[in-house]
Design a protein around this motif. Sequence first.
Motif, short mmCIF file in Angstrom:
data_model
loop_
_atom_site.label_atom_id
_atom_site.label_comp_id
_atom_site.label_asym_id
_atom_site.label_seq_id
_atom_site.Cartn_x
_atom_site.Cartn_y
_atom_site.Cartn_z
N TYR A 194 0.79 -1.38 0.00
CA TYR A 194 0.00 0.12 0.02
C TYR A 194 0.92 1.15 -0.04
O TYR A 194 0.50 2.20 -0.77
CB TYR A 194 -0.87 0.14 1.17
CG TYR A 194 -1.68 1.15 1.53
CD1 TYR A 194 -2.90 1.45 0.40
CD2 TYR A 194 -1.41 2.20 2.12
CE1 TYR A 194 -3.68 2.51 0.67
CE2 TYR A 194 -2.15 3.30 2.27
CZ TYR A 194 -3.35 3.47 1.58
OH TYR A 194 -4.17 4.46 1.81
N ALA A 195 1.79 1.30 0.68
CA ALA A 195 2.85 2.27 0.98
C ALA A 195 3.47 2.85 -0.37
O ALA A 195 3.52 4.01 -0.70
CB ALA A 195 3.88 2.23 2.04
N ALA A 196 3.67 1.60 -1.24
CA ALA A 196 4.37 1.99 -2.71
C ALA A 196 3.63 3.28 -3.28
O ALA A 196 4.33 3.75 -4.28
CB ALA A 196 4.63 0.80 -3.46
N GLY A 197 2.42 3.04 -3.33
CA GLY A 197 1.54 4.07 -4.05
C GLY A 197 1.62 5.47 -3.81
O GLY A 197 1.32 6.25 -4.60
N PHE A 198 2.53 5.72 -2.60
CA PHE A 198 2.56 7.10 -2.40
C PHE A 198 3.99 7.69 -2.93
O PHE A 198 4.27 8.97 -2.94
CB PHE A 198 2.83 7.45 -0.90
CG PHE A 198 1.43 7.22 -0.15
CD1 PHE A 198 0.50 8.18 -0.28
CD2 PHE A 198 0.96 6.00 0.17
CE1 PHE A 198 -0.86 7.98 0.47
CE2 PHE A 198 -0.18 5.76 0.88
CZ PHE A 198 -1.15 6.71 1.00
N ALA A 199 4.71 6.99 -3.85
CA ALA A 199 6.00 7.11 -4.32
C ALA A 199 5.69 7.40 -5.87
O ALA A 199 5.17 6.69 -6.46
CB ALA A 199 6.91 6.12 -4.09
N LYS A 200 6.14 8.78 -6.42
CA LYS A 200 6.04 9.21 -7.60
C LYS A 200 6.77 7.87 -8.50
O LYS A 200 7.87 7.84 -8.21
CB LYS A 200 6.38 10.49 -7.78
CG LYS A 200 5.41 11.45 -7.51
CD LYS A 200 5.71 13.07 -7.73
CE LYS A 200 4.82 13.99 -7.20
NZ LYS A 200 5.05 15.27 -7.84
N GLY A 201 6.16 7.50 -9.48
CA GLY A 201 6.94 6.64 -10.33
C GLY A 201 7.05 5.20 -10.00
O GLY A 201 7.52 4.53 -10.70
N ALA A 202 6.10 4.88 -8.80
CA ALA A 202 5.83 3.54 -8.45
C ALA A 202 5.24 2.69 -9.60
O ALA A 202 4.32 3.31 -10.12
CB ALA A 202 5.16 3.50 -6.89
N SER A 203 5.46 1.48 -9.59
CA SER A 203 4.85 0.72 -10.43
C SER A 203 3.73 0.21 -10.19
O SER A 203 2.59 -0.01 -10.77
CB SER A 203 5.59 -0.72 -10.79
OG SER A 203 5.70 -1.20 -9.52
N SER A 204 3.18 0.29 -8.72
CA SER A 204 1.75 -0.24 -8.38
C SER A 204 0.91 1.07 -8.41
O SER A 204 1.23 2.14 -8.54
CB SER A 204 1.83 -0.54 -7.12
OG SER A 204 2.46 0.19 -6.10
N SER A 205 -0.54 0.66 -8.49
CA SER A 205 -1.45 1.76 -8.59
C SER A 205 -1.53 2.26 -7.13
O SER A 205 -1.57 1.80 -6.26
CB SER A 205 -2.74 1.19 -9.03
OG SER A 205 -2.83 0.61 -10.09
N PRO A 206 -1.43 3.93 -7.29
CA PRO A 206 -1.66 4.59 -6.16
C PRO A 206 -3.02 4.43 -5.44
O PRO A 206 -3.93 4.20 -6.08
CB PRO A 206 -1.19 6.15 -6.61
CG PRO A 206 -1.92 6.02 -7.91
CD PRO A 206 -1.41 4.58 -8.50
N PRO A 207 -3.03 4.60 -3.97
CA PRO A 207 -3.96 4.50 -3.24
C PRO A 207 -4.95 5.73 -3.44
O PRO A 207 -4.51 6.92 -4.42
CB PRO A 207 -3.84 4.57 -1.85
CG PRO A 207 -2.31 4.92 -2.00
CD PRO A 207 -1.77 4.57 -3.27
N ALA A 208 -6.20 5.77 -3.21
CA ALA A 208 -7.24 7.18 -3.47
C ALA A 208 -6.64 8.30 -3.43
O ALA A 208 -6.92 9.18 -3.99
CB ALA A 208 -8.32 6.53 -2.96
N THR A 209 -6.07 8.31 -2.09
CA THR A 209 -5.49 9.63 -1.73
C THR A 209 -3.85 9.85 -1.89
O THR A 209 -3.43 10.57 -1.10
CB THR A 209 -5.60 9.94 -0.24
OG1 THR A 209 -5.05 8.96 0.61
CG2 THR A 209 -7.15 10.04 -0.18
N ALA A 210 -3.32 9.20 -2.82
CA ALA A 210 -1.69 8.90 -3.04
C ALA A 210 -1.51 10.15 -3.85
O ALA A 210 -2.43 11.05 -4.42
CB ALA A 210 -1.30 7.95 -3.88
#
Length: 268
Positions: A194-210
Amino acid sequence: MLDGLEVAGRAPKTGYDRVRQYGQAWADVTRTGCGTRDNVLARDLRDPEKRNACVVVAGSLDDPYTGSTIAFRKADAAAVQIDHVVPLSLSWQLGAQQWPVGKRVAFANDPLNLLAVDGPTNSSKSDSGPDAWLPPHKRYRCTYVIRFTRVAAAYALRVTAPMKAAIVRVLDGCTRVVGSPADLEPLPESVWSYAAGFAKGASSSPPATAAVDASACPAAKPVKGNVPGGGGDRIYHLPGTRWYARTVPEECFATAAAAEAAGFRSPR
């Protein structure tokens, strides 16, 4: 724990990027509904006052780094900063380059590695390790190096030989420990995805408030939420207002009320 750490040199700082590698400032990786900064303020301040369920607006800090008492008011938010005991750029040089991005974002928001402290003193620390900086308040130094070591051990970071020597010197002279640094546990690996979605350029889909890597919010959520990198007030901007077009949002909201519930305020 210290004897169990790998001792080696620093890697180059090349490639370090706060947002891309460690995520937007004070991301809610544990899904409490509040930003990490407010969670740490609520933990570390005496008698914290809140504007809503999240935003800490006042309280008193017994500053561990100086030994002084600071009256915190949100109007002067920079007087109290949130310190990474093991600085992010230092962790990058001590092994975090090899971590998955979710682990780095979790590390940046892990209460184990965070302390509310005097702002100017934190600025003077910068990205130093214990070989180059120790708290001016000498009675807290034992606790500080224990916490630094515990963070490094929890995340399998290495230390340099000068860092280890500095920690040993402090431990050899310890007569007391302020607080209970050994009671803190790192965030579990289960939050990394879940945390990975808060990083720009992350491969996983960001969470709703990312983080939103764009200058515009979608039509369904047009209110722009901006998170200052230095940890100041989080501000929302409504369409048509003065700074709206210039703001690159970290979060987008459907209404001003939704932004305020997430800990953002309107511009002054």
